[in-house]
Scaffold this active site. Structure first.
Site, PDB file in Angstrom:
ATOM      1  CD  GLU A 292      -3.126   0.275   1.960  1.00  0.00           C
ATOM      2  OE1 GLU A 292      -4.356  -0.260   1.759  1.00  0.00           O
ATOM      3  OE2 GLU A 292      -3.095   0.586   3.107  1.00  0.00           O
ATOM      4  CG  HIS A 313       6.781 -29.949   0.515  1.00  0.00           C
ATOM      5  ND1 HIS A 313       7.220 -31.386  -0.029  1.00  0.00           N
ATOM      6  CD2 HIS A 313       7.229 -29.500   1.521  1.00  0.00           C
ATOM      7  CE1 HIS A 313       8.181 -31.553   1.056  1.00  0.00           C
ATOM      8  NE2 HIS A 313       8.412 -30.365   1.833  1.00  0.00           N
ATOM      9  CE  LYS A 427     -12.242   2.117   1.335  1.00  0.00           C
ATOM     10  NZ  LYS A 427     -11.696   2.938   2.149  1.00  0.00           N
TER      11      LYS A 427
END
Ligand code: PA5
Length: 437
Positions: A292, A313, A427
């Site tokens: 961010e 793995h 948003k």
């Protein structure tokens, strides 16, 4: 019955976990090793870019939102008092928040066990299943709610808080519900602030000059951490030490410089790896911090993480042999909180007696050394950050080190470390859709 051979298994608790080095006055700092990245960046390049990191650091204190540069211990008495109140009347604390109002406390409480209340995090997604899980964990116990939102209006925590407030009132009635709510938000404004003032809830302020992802060592996250029983005094002492330690500053500048140069050479993804699964959420916090702060203007290093040896793995193949646009930062822990000795097996059917008498930590360390070498041989530059031991003091130090490195690094990219304009795009769409329905 075959006895399980365990020796010296040290249970990690708030008190036993304190670094002897910190407690006794001796001190081992977090170390940085660029050895396995040096073949990808020359000493001249490092030196040239390093002076830019020096400049970036000079700029930093003059910028807004740098209150985190000086860890504030004045908040400790009030937070300790409120944490004690929670511990005295609750078995569970519901800690509601998202992003910087969630990940720091999650990271610290996963890394260090305490002897406080059970902490259940909520409001960090919009999943009904997750919220129901949090409700189920609380409803038949005594619980308190700590709601954290600097802006006071973020949708995910606001919705979770509305639901938990109703649950509190139904269980305890208005007055006792109010006694069990702790609001951590802006000191002067926002809907959470206004509601808290109106209802008379206990309040703590997120400092004006500290943004969410840099707020782990402030009131924003410390109440949750203290309620879990982690020693917040030691956590802040570690950060304080880092803030005055020349070595920390030196390492932060060198780390920021090295990762910037690697990026310029096409290594666009940084993978934070650790061989201690309890650091998995520290990696989540680190990803938010760097992602961010730095990912702006169509540039920045994409922060990813793996937990080894588990992910050797699964993602090990890709790291070894896939697209060569990655570098790795290994977060190594020198001393394990527990020691388990591998037992001798009479039949040696599994052929592992050659390891009998050795500790599992020794095997883990060999896996780490082997992995670093393999990845470097596979053209993945490897940086190593070494933590002497997972303790509150060392974590405080490490958090500060990463915050400082991140701020310097973002300045090297020419972006502000402290805003996040890109977060608004989803948003806007979401609220438009919500209002249309
Ligand atoms: O780092 C940040 O600023 C963000 O991640 C915020 O912490 C997050 O969006 C939550 O915001 P708030 O605390 O205002 O609810």
């Amino acid at each position: 019955m075959v006895p399980v051979l365990k020796t010296g298994v040290a249970k990690t608790t708030a008190s036993s976990n304190l670094a002897p080095s910190a407690k006794k006055g001796g001190f081992m700092s977090v170390k940085l090793d660029l050895g396995l990245a040096e073949s990808f960046i020359s000493k001249d390049e490092l030196a040239a870019k390093r002076s830019k990191a020096d400049d970036a650091y000079i700029k930093l204190p003059k910028m807004d939102m740098t209150g985190w540069l000086v860890p504030d211990e004045n908040v400790l008495p009030r937070i300790t008092k409120l944490a004690n109140k929670i511990k005295s009347n609750s078995q569970v604390l519901i800690s509601i928040g998202i992003g910087g109002s969630y990940l720091g406390a999650k990271a610290v409480t996963e890394a260090i066990s305490g002897e406080g209340v059970e902490v259940v995090f909520a409001g960090n997604s919009l999943s009904s299943k997750e919220l129901q899980r949090a409700l189920d964990a609380a409803l038949d116990k005594d619980f308190a709610v700590c709601v954290i939102s600097k802006s006071g209006g973020t949708l995910e925590p606001a919705l979770a808080f509305r639901i938990f407030r109703k649950a509190l009132v139904e269980k305890y009635g208005e007055d006792e519900a109010s006694n069990r709510i702790f609001a951590i938000t802006d000191a002067k404004k926002g809907s959470l602030h206004d509601l808290a003032v109106e209802k008379g809830w206990e309040m703590l302020a997120v400092p004006d000059d500290v943004g969410g992802r840099f707020s782990v060592l402030t009131a924003a996250q410390l109440l949750t951490i203290a309620a879990k029983g982690v020693d917040i005094k030691e956590l802040l002492a570690g950060a304080k030490k880092a803030s005055t330690d020349k070595k920390c500053l030196e390492n932060a500048k060198n780390y920021a410089t090295a990762r910037h140069l690697l990026y310029k050479k096409g290594k666009k993804i940084e993978i934070l790896s650790s061989f201690e699964p309890s650091l998995q959420y520290l990696a989540e916090w680190w990803k938010q911090l760097f992602g961010e702060s730095e990912g702006k203007n169509q540039q920045g290093i994409f922060p990813a993480s793996v937990s080894f040896t588990t992910d050797l793995h699964s993602l090990g193949q890709f790291i070894q042999d896939g697209e060569r646009d990655i570098f790795e930062t290994v977060l190594k822990v020198e001393k394990s909180a527990a020691e388990i000795i591998i037992p001798v097996d009479d039949g040696n059917g599994d052929g592992l007696n050659y390891l009998a008498g050795k500790t599992l930590s020794f095997v883990n360390e060999m896996a780490l050394i082997g992995t670093k070498k393999a990845h470097a041989d596979g053209s993945v530059p490897v940086i190593e950050v070494v933590l002497p031991e997972i303790t509150p003091f060392n974590l405080g130090y490490l958090i500060y080190f990463f915050e400082l490195s991140c701020a310097i690094s973002a300045i090297l990219f020419g972006v502000s470390p402290f805003d996040q304009p890109g977060v608004e795009a989803y948003k806007n769409n979401m609220f438009e859709l919500l209002r249309e329905t």
